[in-house]
Design a protein around this motif. Structure first.
Motif, PDB file in Angstrom:
ATOM      1  N   TRP A   1      -0.567 -20.821 -19.814  1.00  0.00           N
ATOM      2  CA  TRP A   1      -0.686 -21.602 -18.592  1.00  0.00           C
ATOM      3  C   TRP A   1       0.265 -22.791 -18.487  1.00  0.00           C
ATOM      4  CZ3 TRP A   1      -2.005 -21.384 -13.803  1.00  0.00           C
ATOM      5  CH2 TRP A   1      -2.183 -22.578 -13.078  1.00  0.00           C
TER       6      TRP A   1
ATOM      7  N   ASN B   1     -11.982 -22.113 -16.325  1.00  0.00           N
ATOM      8  CA  ASN B   1     -11.401 -23.187 -17.133  1.00  0.00           C
ATOM      9  C   ASN B   1     -12.424 -24.285 -17.410  1.00  0.00           C
ATOM     10  OD1 ASN B   1      -8.819 -22.361 -15.114  1.00  0.00           O
ATOM     11  ND2 ASN B   1      -8.489 -22.318 -17.311  1.00  0.00           N
ATOM     12  N   THR B   2     -13.695 -23.897 -17.569  1.00  0.00           N
ATOM     13  CA  THR B   2     -14.702 -24.917 -17.859  1.00  0.00           C
ATOM     14  C   THR B   2     -15.567 -24.477 -19.039  1.00  0.00           C
ATOM     15  OG1 THR B   2     -16.390 -23.988 -16.411  1.00  0.00           O
ATOM     16  CG2 THR B   2     -14.824 -25.518 -15.405  1.00  0.00           C
TER      17      THR B   2
ATOM     18  N   TRP C   1     -12.301 -17.988  -7.943  1.00  0.00           N
ATOM     19  CA  TRP C   1     -13.259 -18.995  -7.449  1.00  0.00           C
ATOM     20  C   TRP C   1     -12.590 -19.965  -6.481  1.00  0.00           C
ATOM     21  CZ3 TRP C   1     -14.510 -23.503 -11.370  1.00  0.00           C
ATOM     22  CH2 TRP C   1     -13.327 -23.949 -11.961  1.00  0.00           C
TER      23      TRP C   1
ATOM     24  N   ALA D   1      -1.989 -28.046  -1.698  1.00  0.00           N
ATOM     25  CA  ALA D   1      -1.942 -27.837  -3.145  1.00  0.00           C
ATOM     26  C   ALA D   1      -0.685 -27.044  -3.459  1.00  0.00           C
ATOM     27  CB  ALA D   1      -3.171 -27.067  -3.596  1.00  0.00           C
ATOM     28  N   SER D   2      -0.145 -27.235  -4.667  1.00  0.00           N
ATOM     29  CA  SER D   2       1.147 -26.620  -4.958  1.00  0.00           C
ATOM     30  C   SER D   2       1.093 -25.092  -4.863  1.00  0.00           C
ATOM     31  CB  SER D   2       1.648 -27.057  -6.332  1.00  0.00           C
ATOM     32  OG  SER D   2       0.680 -26.773  -7.302  1.00  0.00           O
TER      33      SER D   2
ATOM     34  N   ASP E   1       1.891 -23.822  -1.353  1.00  0.00           N
ATOM     35  CA  ASP E   1       3.085 -24.344  -0.697  1.00  0.00           C
ATOM     36  C   ASP E   1       3.699 -23.373   0.308  1.00  0.00           C
ATOM     37  OD1 ASP E   1       3.171 -26.847  -1.580  1.00  0.00           O
ATOM     38  OD2 ASP E   1       4.774 -26.568  -3.051  1.00  0.00           O
TER      39      ASP E   1
ATOM     40  N   PHE F   1      -6.257 -26.383   0.524  1.00  0.00           N
ATOM     41  CA  PHE F   1      -6.662 -26.374  -0.865  1.00  0.00           C
ATOM     42  C   PHE F   1      -7.649 -25.234  -1.080  1.00  0.00           C
ATOM     43  CE2 PHE F   1      -7.606 -28.339  -4.939  1.00  0.00           C
ATOM     44  CZ  PHE F   1      -6.518 -29.163  -5.156  1.00  0.00           C
TER      45      PHE F   1
ATOM     46  N   LEU G   1     -13.168 -25.429  -6.047  1.00  0.00           N
ATOM     47  CA  LEU G   1     -13.533 -25.316  -7.449  1.00  0.00           C
ATOM     48  C   LEU G   1     -15.045 -25.446  -7.507  1.00  0.00           C
ATOM     49  CD1 LEU G   1     -10.644 -27.592  -8.564  1.00  0.00           C
ATOM     50  CD2 LEU G   1     -10.794 -25.159  -9.038  1.00  0.00           C
TER      51      LEU G   1
ATOM     52  N   SER H   1     -13.150 -36.543  -6.521  1.00  0.00           N
ATOM     53  CA  SER H   1     -12.776 -35.138  -6.560  1.00  0.00           C
ATOM     54  C   SER H   1     -13.364 -34.393  -5.353  1.00  0.00           C
ATOM     55  CB  SER H   1     -13.248 -34.510  -7.862  1.00  0.00           C
ATOM     56  OG  SER H   1     -14.602 -34.805  -8.061  1.00  0.00           O
ATOM     57  N   ARG H   2     -14.339 -35.010  -4.645  1.00  0.00           N
ATOM     58  CA  ARG H   2     -14.898 -34.356  -3.450  1.00  0.00           C
ATOM     59  C   ARG H   2     -14.169 -34.923  -2.236  1.00  0.00           C
ATOM     60  NH1 ARG H   2     -17.393 -33.791  -8.424  1.00  0.00           N
ATOM     61  NH2 ARG H   2     -19.053 -32.247  -8.283  1.00  0.00           N
TER      62      ARG H   2
END
Lengths: 533, 592, 273, 330
Positions: free
Chosen positions: B46, B185-186, B320, B429-430, B433, B472, B475, B501-502
């Motif tokens: 990654w 990733n959690t 997700w 978000a990238s 793009d 975006f 998550l 983050s929200r």
């Protein structure tokens, strides 16, 4: 048998517009041990002739006809390789600009080694030392770089290279034109000795009739690509056949002849310009020792009456520094400069500028290449509020005529004029502004011999007809003598002698002045260079 | 002559370059056995390349730690989650039991697990890992995830060598899934107590020293070489999991043997075209991701390349991360619900999918990914969303709403209010793009003066609320919708300028109540469905965002050397090599 | 006029002509996304093909050439104006002014330009536009001109005609503008074109790194999109060849003009055909 | 005298480094991008929402001293930098900046230095030949090509080379330092692998800069050929090789060498794009990544190294130039 024979040589430049001849119908011959002077002004074809002999003509230049024979071998049409082998080995060349002729990144020994090796000759330290000794240089010179040598030493190195392979012919192209008179004499002596030893023939190219009179056996005078006159040196100097030759000989100023002094100095008139203990040091040094002064405590007075003061000295004597200080372009490190009794700093710049003008050595660079030459004349008129528009134009044309120039030249660019025309224009400019003082810094050193006298006469005219004082700065004693009312001899920032030129130059009290005088080559084969040097 | 000379000089020069570069190579390399390429699995990892900036850090809790890909081969978790089957996989643990009030949970550990240095794995290690995080989260707060653990964990205690009790600060029926289970990733990996307790400052501890056997884990691989450009791991043939009988009757029998690859090599994430070419040339076996056009090209170029859905669209599985245009509820530009709705009707999701995904994706009408665990909730709520016009492209209605809200088109055809053009910004978000210009253009064509804001600090712009709209993903929830609903809960609200983050900055009392109720119920509780449906109704009614499309993870793998990859028929794990469940996929591979 | 200068001007003129012709014949709105089918090779409708967001590349290249030229000209002009002013201040004034300016140039020349540009670009509160891009590049564009022109002025200050002008009572400003400037013109012209070229180089570079104005289809952004959307792997040759060709023509044209003007300003170089 | 000059020059160099380093301190601070927030937000973007980001942000801000007043940060920055302590990366905490730079530097130097030197050598000889009157006619045909190459930026050429050699013909790798499957080590096959990977980036640098050198050299050579010593050498019948190498090339080379030193100083900074295009693991890529994350300490470290490199090279040129050109020896 002749070493060199040139028959009906014709050299031309083949341009799109047609062929431009540089040398026509030239025939010369030269025996071993003989010295021929090839004289002429720039553009006369003398250097082209030399290049043709050495096969160095560059396209579009080409030998169009005739023959060049070296020891009977015809050189015309040889290929590059053959010519390269011939150069130095059989025809050696002593360049004009010895200052820049040596590769700056090579030691003297390397330069000599290259010359020898490329002609298949052995080169070792002994050989190099021997060659250097032959031109009067020590063996230590071999390790030095060109910039560590004086002009005379560099020229000697070039002579050492020239004689290294024992050539049949040496071509010396104005070998001393960049040297002062004292060194010139020494270098010429060395060159002649070396040539004598080898027994080779020599062509000395130049325009200085004095030098020719002293150095060669025969003289050939060229003008516009044609041979004007040729003959033994005595015959040519004593009884020139061509009027042009006579003019060339006449144009060499000789001390004791033809002085154009002005009136006697008025007693107790006010000072125009006064230097009080003026000293000049260039550069600053934060650490280290202070730099040596270019000018030692100098006192100088120019009275408020039209006079010409000649300042004479070799390069590095500080004469140009005096000019720059007088012009206010340079501030002295110590001492005072007074203009009409006022400190220079207190004089309104605009007034001072109007009253002090200059003529410089290189007349080409004093014209802005972007403008027609009229610009240089019209700007001060406008700036000093003298005249504008038609009035200015009239004034400019008038002063052009006063110096003998066609006013239509004003609408040309500097590169379209000859050196003499440019310098006359500068004089016209000075005349037009009617300053009180004109600083003329070597005004004739870059002008052809025939123009020289005319420009010097103009300076005299300024004094006599317009009442302008002149500070005439030169390295040439003869011209200083000719126009100066007073003379001042400088040696390394010191005044060694000053006074009436008649006195100073006819009966020099200082040995430096005497040395300078002795070194001047007189345009008369019967008055040989004294052997004092 | 010159040219010849030049060539030799070039060669000489280059070999000098090579020697310099080679000399600079890893001090961390150990003598390595040669392993055949056929036994080697090469994975694109990654962290963006061309180098691992932090290759010598194997501390899972270090904030600046990117190569978590390697931690997943070295360390193991108590539980894993298989998203494709909605399956909970006990790993270092065998099971768990909540107290009736969900304020504590007791976890039993597997017997026979050992660390790579031979020391037994026990409750001490689990307690140590969680207590370390909890204490840090209550104090120094410099460990990754420590605040999340501290927010819910009161104390972890050892009951015996194989039993740990987690006492919680509040009722939390999702503690095990959220904190003890690794998915996507959690989640939290268990670290060895006897190593970590010696570290004076865990945040600065790199857990890396090949000479001393670090990193030390329970996993089947050990790092043999770590360099900025490569990390090489070799199989540990003494891995505990390969011992017979250890898994009991647990389904997923592929655990009970050593994984097939003798060596893993990971390379940092490269430029996509470059990696795609490497995959097609059999140089790597497993790529992070390939967008549809690239995937089509790959499948055409190399017959051995396949995906979860084999060689047919959509070439992957739903992630997700359904994409949406989020409104910033603190932006005055979109404060009017009619404006939000008008914007929504101006977006043509179908066209976006056709261009961006080349048709290989479905439009979404909810903030939920269409996971097996979430499917029922989508079935419940999608009709009500559609009824409210969510996701409907309707230029006329868009114009009507704007006119109703008091807007007029100006001379250049853009909506303006009282003579002033209503200019808005969209930040993306990238990963999106390439989608942003399409949306911006759609909006502009309907008269919305939207500018695409793509600044180098776009993440801060988004999270601190300095944009009107954000393109975006989500998550959110994985095993149930709670985490998704929490994205809109006002307890995380921060005013513009402060990071949260929200970033929807949505505030709705009823929505908060419903979300809180969801949090009190365990997953799969039948009472959840009506609550979630009502909450999602509010979401649709308030036009919180413009849902665009389900996000697909399209992972190409090369079957030239390795087969047994997850398929639609056998979805034993998400085949994403950037997820922390990667090791479970490796377990399933076979030599071709 | 020399051959290189002519060739360079011809090349640039051709680009301008193409851009103008393009501006007349192509609908410039087609440079925005969704104007055509995506990723289509050249055809009757889209003579230069389309990109993956449905931009018509013919329109993109016309608009892009103009925008890129705008960035270059703006930054280049500012750079040369500031550079010339500072150079004259430094060279003509000398003393501490010269020392401060020279030191500043020395220092700034050691700082990597890209870093400065990226930092400033991201420090800007609004979004990146071509104008802003030009201004950002202009912030550093004066360094080289200052250094070069200063050296030139130092040489020129010693010229005979400057000395003469002082004797003619010309003031400093008059000397600078009437005497020195006209002779510096070819040199300034060359410096301006290299400055524009450097600015375009910087802008295309920044854009290719993804730091450009994403809403405006400059040539650099076209390069960025072409890289990031996988034009190479997908074999969309028209998307690669076209912007690269225009950039090559642009750079070569400007370069020829620069060396042409250099030869003009420095007659010694003229001797070689 | 030499010592005096050296001292003065050293002082100037230190002043330049100090000023540049101070500027370097301020620049990243101007950007609104907070490296710690950026790092954590990146984690959030992929790894789900972090509950209490504020605590983490503050903890790390304190760890890096970013909570202190700017003046205090500046002082400790100067102090650390002066003692060559470049600190730790923010984004890759606790990695040391010295390690990051140390790993990237050899790649950059290996690739860029060698290709620059090759380009310099080729370009210089080519340029000298282009100006040499006796050179083969055929060379004249190269001139337009050289000119086109000189005009092109590295990265544009790089893109073209990638398209042709890596995508269309698949002769050479697309990028990277070495093969994906390669195991680093000091072995022949690995060195060859590195060479293979450096071919395209090196070629793009060599091709794009060879023209620049050639044209500069051509100009100098034309000037030198007008010098008296060239005419004198010919008049002395020196061989063509001698005149070309010892007289023409040797003198025309002097300003080229100054240019080379400056150029070497800039390559690291100037070829970020080449390294990006080719995914080359050098300093340029490190710097770009650091800039993207506004990782203050990595930026400081890389820029400081670059500044020192350039300043030292300039000093070296100043001090060594006299060896090449005896005229300025004092």
């Amino acid at each position: 048998m002749s070493v060199l024979e040139i028959d009906n040589l014709h050299v031309g430049y083949e341009l799109a517009a047609g062929t431009l001849s540089a040398v026509r119908d030239l025939s010369l011959s030269l025996a071993a041990g003989e010295r021929l002077g090839l004289v002429g002004e720039s553009g006369s074809g003398k250097t082209t002739t030399a290049l043709a002999v050495m096969g160095l003509l560059r396209a579009p230049g080409r030998v169009l006809g005739g023959q060049i024979r070296l020891d009977g071998q015809d050189l015309v049409g040889l290929d590059d390789r053959a010519f390269a082998a011939l150069r130095l080995a059989r025809v050696a060349y002593v360049p004009q600009g010895a200052m820049n002729a040596l590769n700056p990144v090579l030691r003297v020994s390397d330069s000599i080694t290259h010359a020898l090796r490329d002609h298949g000759a052995p080169a070792d330290a002994n050989r190099i030392a021997d060659l250097l000794a032959q031109v009067g240089l020590g063996a230590d010179v071999a390790r030095r770089f060109p910039h560590e040598l004086s002009g005379g030493m560099k020229q000697r190195v070039c002579i050492a290279i020239a004689i290294s392979l024992g050539p049949r012919l040496i071509i010396a192209d104005e070998p001393t034109s960049a040297l002062d008179v004292v060194t010139q004499k020494q270098v010429m002596a060395t060159l002649r000795q070396a040539q004598d030893r080898l027994g080779s023939a020599m062509i000395l190219i130049g325009h200085d009739m004095g030098l020719m009179a002293q150095c060669v056996d025969r003289v050939a005078v060229m003008r516009d690509g044609l041979l004007v006159e040729e003959g033994p040196v005595r015959r040519v100097f004593h009884a020139p056949e061509a009027p042009y030759t006579a003019e060339l000989i006449r144009s060499v100023p000789v001390i004791g002849q033809d002085r154009r002094a002005g009136t006697a100095a008025p007693a107790a008139a006010a000072d125009l310009l006064r230097f009080d203990g003026v000293e000049m040091r260039y550069g600053k040094s934060l650490f280290g020792p202070p730099p040596a002064p270019a000018l030692h405590k100098l006192d100088l007075v120019l009275p408020d009456a039209p006079r010409i003061l000649s300042i004479v000295g070799q390069s590095g004597s500080g004469k140009t520094t005096i000019g720059s200080i007088a012009l206010g372009l340079l501030a002295p490190s110590a001492g005072r400069v007074l203009w009409r009794g006022q400190p220079l700093a207190a004089t309104p710049p605009q007034t001072f500028r109007r009253e002090v003008q200059a003529v410089f050595q290189d007349p080409y660079s004093t014209f802005n290449p972007f403008y027609r030459v009229a610009h240089a004349l019209s700007v001060p008129l406008r700036r000093f509020g003298l005249a504008t528009g038609d009035a200015a134009r009239a004034l400019m044309e008038e002063s052009c005529r006063a110096v003998g120039l066609d006013p239509s030249l004003l609408d040309r660019f500097a590169h379209q004029l000859s050196g003499g025309q440019r310098q006359r224009l500068m004089v016209a400019r000075a005349l037009m502004l009617r300053p009180r003082l004109l600083v003329a810094d070597e005004p004739v050193s870059m002008v052809d011999a025939s123009m020289r006298a005319a420009i010097l006469d103009l300076l005299v005219d300024l004094r006599d007809r317009y009442g302008i004082s002149v500070l005439y700065i030169t390295h040439d004693l003869a011209t200083a003598w000719r126009v100066g009312d007073d003379i001042l001899v400088l040696e390394r920032g010191h005044v060694v002698e000053q006074g009436d030129p008649d006195q100073v130059l006819r009966a020099p009290s200082h040995q430096y002045t005497r040395l300078l005088l002795d070194s001047i080559p007189m345009p008369d084969p019967d008055r040989p260079w004294s052997t004092a040097a | 002559m010159t040219q010849k000379n030049g060539l030799t000089r070039r060669t000489l020069g280059l070999s000098a370059a090579g020697t310099i570069a080679a000399a600079a190579l890893p001090r961390h390399a150990r003598a390595m056995d040669a392993v055949d390429r056929k036994d080697t699995l090469i994975i694109e990892a990654w962290p963006p390349g061309p180098t691992y900036k932090n290759y010598a850090n194997l501390n899972p809790f270090a904030v600046g730690n990117d190569p978590r890909n390697h931690i997943v081969f070295v360390n193991e978790a108590l539980f894993f989650w298989n998203n494709l089957k909605a399956e909970h996989i006990p790993f270092l643990a065998t099971g768990y039991k909540y107290a009736d009030d969900y304020t504590s949970v007791t976890v039993t550990l597997r017997q026979g697990v050992t660390w790579s240095d031979g020391k037994p794995f026990s409750a001490d290690d689990v307690v140590f890992t969680f207590e370390m995080l909890r204490q840090n989260g209550e104090g120094k707060k410099d460990l990754f995830l420590s605040a999340d653990v501290a927010a819910v964990l009161a104390k972890a205690e050892k009951l015996d060598d194989l039993t740990v009790k987690f006492n919680l600060k509040r009722r939390d029926p999702r503690f095990v899934l959220r904190n003890l289970t690794v998915k996507f990733n959690t989640g939290i990996f268990i670290v060895p107590k006897h190593i970590f307790e010696a570290a004076p400052d865990v945040a600065a501890f790199t857990n890396f020293d090949l000479e001393k056997g670090l990193p030390l884990g329970t996993g089947p691989y050990k790092i043999v070489l770590a360099a900025p450009e490569r990390i090489v791991l070799d199989r540990r043939d003494d891995w505990w999991g390969a011992k017979p009988g250890i898994w009991g009757k647990q389904p997923g029998a592929y655990f009970a043997k050593l994984p097939a690859p003798k060596r893993l090599i990971t390379v940092p994430r490269g430029e996509q075209q470059q990696m795609a070419q490497a995959l097609a040339a059999d140089q790597i076996d497993w790529m992070v991701e390939a967008p549809v056009p690239m995937m089509k090209k790959l499948l055409a170029d190399n017959k051995a390349i396949t995906t979860l859905t084999d060689r047919t669209p959509p070439y992957g599985y739903i992630d997700w991360w359904p994409s949406s245009v989020w409104f910033n509820f603190d932006s005055p530009k979109v404060a009017d619900k009619r404006v939000r709705k008008a914007l929504m009707h101006a977006v043509n999701a179908k066209q976006i999918i056709d261009i961006f995904h080349e048709g290989a994706a479905e439009q979404s009408f909810l903030p939920l990914p269409d996971f097996k665990a979430l499917h029922d909730y989508i079935v419940d709520a999608e009709p009500q969303s559609k009824a409210k016009g969510t996701g409907k492209f309707d230029a006329k209605q868009s114009a009507a709403l704007m006119t109703e809200a008091g807007f007029k088109k100006d001379s250049q055809g853009f909506w303006a209010k009282s003579g002033e053009r209503w200019s808005m910004t969209l930040t993306s978000a990238s990963a999106l793009d390439a989608m942003a210009p399409i949306i911006v253009e759609q909006l502009r064509r309907q008269g919305f003066d939207v500018a695409w804001n793509r600044r180098p600090d776009y993440l801060q712009v988004i999270y601190s609320g300095k944009t009107d709209m954000t393109l975006f993903g989500h998550l959110g929830g994985i095993f149930d919708p709670e985490d998704t609903l929490l994205l809109y809960h006002s307890k995380f609200y921060r005013p513009v300028g402060e990071i949260t983050s929200r970033f929807a900055r949505f505030q709705n009392k009823r929505f908060d109540e419903l979300t809180d109720q969801v949090g009190q119920l365990p997953i799969n509780d039948p009472k959840l469905r009506p609550i979630v449906k009502e909450a999602l109704g509010i979401w649709a009614e308030e036009v919180v965002e413009i849902p665009i499309a389900q996000w697909y993870h399209r992972i190409p793998f090369n079957t030239t050397l390795w087969t047994g990859w997850p398929t639609t028929a056998n979805p034993y794990q998400s085949p994403t090599c950037s997820y922390w469940t990667t090791m479970l996929v490796v377990h399933g591979l076979k030599r071709a | 006029m020399n051959r290189r200068l002519l060739a360079g001007l011809a090349l640039l003129g051709l680009l301008v002509l193409l851009a103008c012709l393009g501006a007349l014949t192509v609908d410039l709105d087609d440079a925005r996304p969704l104007s055509a089918d995506v990723a289509q090779p050249p055809s009757w409708d889209n003579p230069l093909g389309t990109d993956t967001a449905g931009r018509d590349l013919a329109a993109v290249l016309v608009v892009g050439t103009l925008l890129t030229a705008k960035v270059g000209l703006l930054a280049g002009l500012i750079g040369i104006a500031v550079g010339t002013t500072l150079a004259f201040l430094a060279a003509y004034h000398g003393g501490w002014v010269d020392r401060v300016i020279s030191f500043a140039v020395d220092v700034l020349l050691t700082v990597p330009g890209l870093l400065v540009l990226v930092v400033i670009a991201s420090a800007w509160p609004g979004q990146m536009t071509t104008t802003l891009m030009a201004l950002v590049i202009a912030l550093l564009a004066w360094r080289e001109p200052t250094r070069q022109i200063r050296a030139q002025v130092l040489v020129m200050r010693e010229a005979g005609y400057v000395r003469m002008a002082r004797l003619s009572g010309q003031g400093s400003l008059a000397i600078i503008f009437q005497e020195m400037m006209p002779n510096l013109m070819p040199y300034l012209g060359a410096a301006l074109v290299s400055s524009v070229s450097a600015a375009i180089l910087a802008s295309v570079g920044l854009e290719a790194l993804g730091l450009g104005p994403r809403d405006e289809p400059t040539l650099g952004m076209t390069i960025y999109w072409m890289i990031s959307e996988g034009a190479f792997l997908r074999g969309l040759w028209w998307w690669i060849v076209e912007p690269v060709t225009i950039l090559v023509a642009l750079f070569v044209g400007m370069y020829l003009v620069v060396i042409g003007l250099d030869e003009f300003a420095n007659p010694r170089l003229r001797s070689l055909k | 005298m030499f010592l005096l000059r050296l001292t003065k020059r050293l002082l100037l160099m230190l002043a330049v480094i100090f000023t540049a380093a101070s500027l370097n301190f301020l620049l990243p601070k101007l950007a609104p991008k907070d490296p710690i927030e950026t790092k954590l937000l990146e984690l959030t973007e992929t790894g789900g929402a972090l509950t209490d980001m504020k605590g983490l942000v503050e903890a790390y801000r304190a760890k890096f001293g970013l909570d202190r007043p700017l003046a205090e940060q500046y002082l400790s920055y100067i102090k650390d930098t002066a003692s060559l302590d470049l600190g730790q990366s923010i984004a890759f905490y606790p990695a040391r900046v010295t390690d990051l730079v140390g790993r990237a530097l050899p790649w950059t130097i290996g690739l860029l230095l060698t290709s620059t030197l090759i380009a310099f050598a080729l370009g210089t000889v080519l340029g000298a030949l282009l100006a040499w009157e006796g050179a083969p006619r055929l060379l004249g045909l190269l001139a337009p090509g050289v000119m086109v190459l000189a005009a092109l930026p590295y990265y544009l050429l790089g893109l073209v080379l990638i398209y042709v050699f890596a995508f269309s013909w698949r002769l050479l790798p697309l990028g990277g330092g070495f093969e994906m499957t390669a195991i680093p080590g000091l072995r022949w096959d690995f060195v060859l692998d590195i060479l293979r990977h450096s071919l395209l980036p090196a070629a793009s640098i060599v091709l794009a800069s060879v023209g620049t050198w050639a044209l500069a050299m051509r100009g100098m050579m034309v000037t030198v050929q007008g010098e008296d010593y060239m005419a004198y050498a010919e008049a002395n019948g020196l061989s063509v090789q001698r005149r070309f190498f010892s007289y023409g090339l040797r003198n025309a080379l002097l300003p080229q060498v100054t240019g080379l030193a400056l150029h070497i100083g800039y390559i690291a900074a100037g070829s970020v794009l080449v390294e990006r295009v080719f995914q080359y693991p050098g300093l340029g890529n490190l710097l770009f990544a650091a800039i993207q994350q506004n990782d203050y300490f990595v930026i400081y470290g890389v820029v400081f190294i670059l500044v020192v490199m350039i300043a030292v090279l300039m000093l070296l040129v100043d001090m060594l130039y006299p060896l090449l050109d005896p005229r300025v020896r004092r």
